[in-house]
Design a protein around this motif. Structure first.
Motif, PDB file in Angstrom:
ATOM      1  N   ALA A 228      31.294  26.758  55.010  1.00 11.77           N
ATOM      2  CA  ALA A 228      31.851  27.989  55.571  1.00 11.77           C
ATOM      3  C   ALA A 228      32.347  28.916  54.472  1.00 11.77           C
ATOM      4  CB  ALA A 228      32.989  27.651  56.542  1.00 11.77           C
ATOM      5  N   LEU A 229      32.973  28.328  53.446  1.00 14.95           N
ATOM      6  CA  LEU A 229      33.447  29.136  52.324  1.00 14.95           C
ATOM      7  C   LEU A 229      32.281  29.809  51.613  1.00 14.95           C
ATOM      8  CD1 LEU A 229      35.589  30.119  50.315  1.00 14.95           C
ATOM      9  CD2 LEU A 229      35.339  27.913  49.116  1.00 14.95           C
ATOM     10  N   ALA A 230      31.225  29.057  51.334  1.00 16.93           N
ATOM     11  CA  ALA A 230      30.051  29.621  50.659  1.00 16.93           C
ATOM     12  C   ALA A 230      29.428  30.743  51.481  1.00 16.93           C
ATOM     13  CB  ALA A 230      29.029  28.521  50.380  1.00 16.93           C
ATOM     14  N   ALA A 231      29.400  30.551  52.797  1.00 16.27           N
ATOM     15  CA  ALA A 231      28.815  31.572  53.670  1.00 16.27           C
ATOM     16  C   ALA A 231      29.628  32.857  53.672  1.00 16.27           C
ATOM     17  CB  ALA A 231      28.694  31.028  55.091  1.00 16.27           C
ATOM     18  N   SER A 232      30.914  32.757  53.328  1.00 16.86           N
ATOM     19  CA  SER A 232      31.783  33.934  53.338  1.00 16.86           C
ATOM     20  C   SER A 232      31.766  34.689  52.010  1.00 16.86           C
ATOM     21  CB  SER A 232      33.221  33.518  53.654  1.00 16.86           C
ATOM     22  OG  SER A 232      33.798  32.813  52.551  1.00 16.86           O
ATOM     23  N   LEU A 233      31.164  34.106  50.987  1.00 20.86           N
ATOM     24  CA  LEU A 233      31.196  34.694  49.650  1.00 20.86           C
ATOM     25  C   LEU A 233      29.963  35.547  49.385  1.00 20.86           C
ATOM     26  CD1 LEU A 233      32.359  31.560  47.619  1.00 20.86           C
ATOM     27  CD2 LEU A 233      33.773  33.514  48.317  1.00 20.86           C
ATOM     28  N   GLU A 234      30.094  36.459  48.444  1.00 17.34           N
ATOM     29  CA  GLU A 234      28.930  37.189  47.957  1.00 17.34           C
ATOM     30  C   GLU A 234      27.959  36.208  47.314  1.00 17.34           C
ATOM     31  OE1 GLU A 234      28.253  40.380  48.297  1.00 17.34           O
ATOM     32  OE2 GLU A 234      30.127  40.802  49.373  1.00 17.34           O
ATOM     33  N   LYS A 235      26.668  36.524  47.368  1.00 17.83           N
ATOM     34  CA  LYS A 235      25.641  35.605  46.881  1.00 17.83           C
ATOM     35  C   LYS A 235      25.781  35.283  45.392  1.00 17.83           C
ATOM     36  CE  LYS A 235      23.413  35.186  50.779  1.00 17.83           C
ATOM     37  NZ  LYS A 235      23.424  33.889  51.506  1.00 17.83           N
ATOM     38  N   ASP A 236      26.354  36.196  44.620  1.00 16.47           N
ATOM     39  CA  ASP A 236      26.446  35.984  43.172  1.00 16.47           C
ATOM     40  C   ASP A 236      27.691  35.210  42.747  1.00 16.47           C
ATOM     41  OD1 ASP A 236      24.070  37.285  42.706  1.00 16.47           O
ATOM     42  OD2 ASP A 236      25.014  39.245  42.423  1.00 16.47           O
ATOM     43  N   VAL A 237      28.566  34.885  43.693  1.00 20.97           N
ATOM     44  CA  VAL A 237      29.788  34.149  43.362  1.00 20.97           C
ATOM     45  C   VAL A 237      29.455  32.668  43.193  1.00 20.97           C
ATOM     46  CG1 VAL A 237      32.056  33.427  44.184  1.00 20.97           C
ATOM     47  CG2 VAL A 237      31.281  35.781  44.532  1.00 20.97           C
ATOM     48  N   PHE A 295      22.831  29.898  42.777  1.00 23.34           N
ATOM     49  CA  PHE A 295      21.898  29.378  43.764  1.00 23.34           C
ATOM     50  C   PHE A 295      22.719  28.684  44.845  1.00 23.34           C
ATOM     51  CE2 PHE A 295      19.269  26.130  45.715  1.00 23.34           C
ATOM     52  CZ  PHE A 295      18.070  26.794  45.942  1.00 23.34           C
ATOM     53  N   GLU A 296      22.715  29.244  46.028  1.00 19.08           N
ATOM     54  CA  GLU A 296      23.573  28.758  47.109  1.00 19.08           C
ATOM     55  C   GLU A 296      25.024  28.636  46.619  1.00 19.08           C
ATOM     56  OE1 GLU A 296      22.038  25.284  49.032  1.00 19.08           O
ATOM     57  OE2 GLU A 296      20.094  26.201  49.464  1.00 19.08           O
ATOM     58  N   ASN A 297      25.448  29.633  45.845  1.00 19.15           N
ATOM     59  CA  ASN A 297      26.807  29.736  45.298  1.00 19.15           C
ATOM     60  C   ASN A 297      27.165  28.598  44.345  1.00 19.15           C
ATOM     61  OD1 ASN A 297      27.240  31.078  48.360  1.00 19.15           O
ATOM     62  ND2 ASN A 297      28.088  32.230  46.627  1.00 19.15           N
ATOM     63  N   GLN A 298      26.147  27.994  43.726  1.00 17.50           N
ATOM     64  CA  GLN A 298      26.368  26.980  42.686  1.00 17.50           C
ATOM     65  C   GLN A 298      25.487  27.319  41.494  1.00 17.50           C
ATOM     66  OE1 GLN A 298      28.949  24.809  45.296  1.00 17.50           O
ATOM     67  NE2 GLN A 298      28.682  24.802  43.083  1.00 17.50           N
ATOM     68  N   ALA A 305      21.231  20.243  41.871  1.00 20.89           N
ATOM     69  CA  ALA A 305      21.237  19.327  43.009  1.00 20.89           C
ATOM     70  C   ALA A 305      20.904  20.056  44.304  1.00 20.89           C
ATOM     71  CB  ALA A 305      22.592  18.638  43.117  1.00 20.89           C
ATOM     72  N   LYS A 306      21.494  21.235  44.487  1.00 16.54           N
ATOM     73  CA  LYS A 306      21.219  22.014  45.698  1.00 16.54           C
ATOM     74  C   LYS A 306      19.734  22.396  45.771  1.00 16.54           C
ATOM     75  CE  LYS A 306      25.282  22.986  47.846  1.00 16.54           C
ATOM     76  NZ  LYS A 306      25.536  22.978  49.295  1.00 16.54           N
ATOM     77  N   MET A 307      19.193  22.813  44.638  1.00 19.98           N
ATOM     78  CA  MET A 307      17.785  23.202  44.585  1.00 19.98           C
ATOM     79  C   MET A 307      16.872  22.010  44.876  1.00 19.98           C
ATOM     80  SD  MET A 307      15.767  25.000  41.391  1.00 19.98           S
ATOM     81  CE  MET A 307      17.000  26.291  41.241  1.00 19.98           C
ATOM     82  N   ALA A 308      17.210  20.847  44.289  1.00 23.32           N
ATOM     83  CA  ALA A 308      16.399  19.645  44.500  1.00 23.32           C
ATOM     84  C   ALA A 308      16.394  19.243  45.975  1.00 23.32           C
ATOM     85  CB  ALA A 308      16.925  18.507  43.639  1.00 23.32           C
ATOM     86  N   LYS A 309      17.551  19.292  46.605  1.00 23.47           N
ATOM     87  CA  LYS A 309      17.624  18.905  48.009  1.00 23.47           C
ATOM     88  C   LYS A 309      16.885  19.915  48.891  1.00 23.47           C
ATOM     89  CE  LYS A 309      20.722  16.351  49.616  1.00 23.47           C
ATOM     90  NZ  LYS A 309      21.885  15.638  50.184  1.00 23.47           N
ATOM     91  N   ARG A 310      16.959  21.185  48.533  1.00 25.23           N
ATOM     92  CA  ARG A 310      16.204  22.199  49.287  1.00 25.23           C
ATOM     93  C   ARG A 310      14.699  21.911  49.224  1.00 25.23           C
ATOM     94  NH1 ARG A 310      16.145  28.005  50.017  1.00 25.23           N
ATOM     95  NH2 ARG A 310      18.433  28.058  49.937  1.00 25.23           N
ATOM     96  N   ALA A 311      14.255  21.369  48.078  1.00 27.70           N
ATOM     97  CA  ALA A 311      12.829  21.077  47.884  1.00 27.70           C
ATOM     98  C   ALA A 311      12.432  19.716  48.446  1.00 27.70           C
ATOM     99  CB  ALA A 311      12.486  21.137  46.399  1.00 27.70           C
TER     100      ALA A 311
END
Length: 335
Positions: A228-237, A295-298, A305-311
């Protein structure tokens, strides 16, 4: 088709083979053309028996004080050193990192026993990083976004400069590890995971007792609050763990585990730290790297890790398998 009497006797009862549109092999003799077949390159739990090549990657900056210990531990690795290639990226250093590294590599590679590695490569690249390396500034909240982006870029330069077609595994290992199992490569390969990390702790003694401090809070399982926090932030944060500015309520692997328990126990992870990572090389070849952007606020290893799981790749941790980091005397909140 004319045959001798003997050939007719041998051929009796057999069917005549027929070749349609038969082509003779195409022979290429140009020295400027190279054929690379990646099909035989695998990453398996039987890596030693299969002779699978490992690439160990270590980015370095102002690391001269840690290099001797680094090579002491590397020399103790039980995976056959003839199957291991080393590569380092030295960047933005203000100390004698390059000279100490070169001298230690020369010392190790000149040995006449089984310690020398198959090859070693040093890449030099400055990125214009200006923040200092003292603990307080390096781990301040304000430094996290720019710092993680810079480290991600350094990792990618190192990866793309060193990865070769014959490599089956990529082992990311930080220079400031003070203790780790000598069979860590074989231990990790036995799990047959795309990406695998251990728990990272540190020794600190109070009144003669080791508090067994927990170091790496970048290995975590995602939470609904974090999403929820990530969804509330700007994409570049870029989110940074362990700071009051961003409360994520994520579950940290650092707070789990006990090195006295079953070291093979696994847990799935959504973010990972970068102290010690074993990666199947095809994960990197497929385009999964360390984002030097949000990438997904990380960014960096957590973004990896986020990118690997997305793939669709699996990211796992071993909470009871502990690698010991130097004690950087972190302040509370700057883990």
């Amino acid at each position: 088709m004319e045959m001798s009497a003997n050939e007719q006797s041998d051929w009796h009862g057999m069917q005549t083979p027929v070749l349609f549109n038969h082509h003779i092999p195409l022979e290429i003799n140009s020295t400027t053309i190279q054929h690379i077949d990646l099909n035989p390159i695998e990453s398996t739990p039987k890596a030693v028996a299969n002779g699978e090549r490992v690439l160990i990657l270590t980015p370095l900056r102002d690391a001269s004080g840690y290099i001797n210990k680094y090579f002491d531990l590397l020399s103790e690795l039980t995976y056959p050193h003839g199957l291991i290639d080393l590569a380092f990226l030295v960047g933005d250093s203000t100390d004698d990192t390059m000279a100490v590294l070169a001298a230690e590599l020369d010392r190790v590679q000149k040995r006449t026993d089984k310690i020398p590695f198959r090859s070693a490569k040093i890449i030099e690249k400055d990125f214009g990083v200006l923040h200092h390396q003292d603990v307080e500034e390096r781990h301040s909240f304000a430094a996290q976004g720019p710092r993680r982006k810079a480290i991600g870029k350094a990792r990618n330069y190192l990866l793309y400069s060193a990865l070769q077609p014959e490599h089956s595994w990529v082992y990311w290992r930080d220079v400031d590890i003070v203790d780790s199992p000598s069979a860590i490569l074989e231990d990790f390969m036995a799990h047959d995971r795309d990406i695998l990390v251990p728990n990272i702790w540190f020794h600190r003694y109070k009144d003669g007792v080791d508090i067994e401090g927990r170091f790496d809070y970048n290995s975590w399982q995602e939470s609904e609050i974090g999403l929820a926090l990530a969804a509330s932030l700007e994409k570049d944060v870029i989110l940074a763990e362990g700071y009051k500015e961003y409360v994520t309520e994520r579950t940290y692997m650092a707070k789990m585990g006990d090195w006295r328990e079953n070291k093979d126990e696994e847990i799935p992870l959504d973010g990972i730290g970068g102290v010690n990572i074993l990666v199947k090389a095809d994960v990197h070849r497929s385009g999964i790297n360390f984002p030097s952007y949000s990438f997904e606020n990380q960014a960096e290893t957590e973004g990896f890790a986020k990118m690997a799981k997305r793939a669709g790749y699996g990211v796992y941790g071993l909470p009871n398998y502990v690698v010991w980091h130097i004690d950087t005397d972190e302040k509370p909140g700057n883990a």
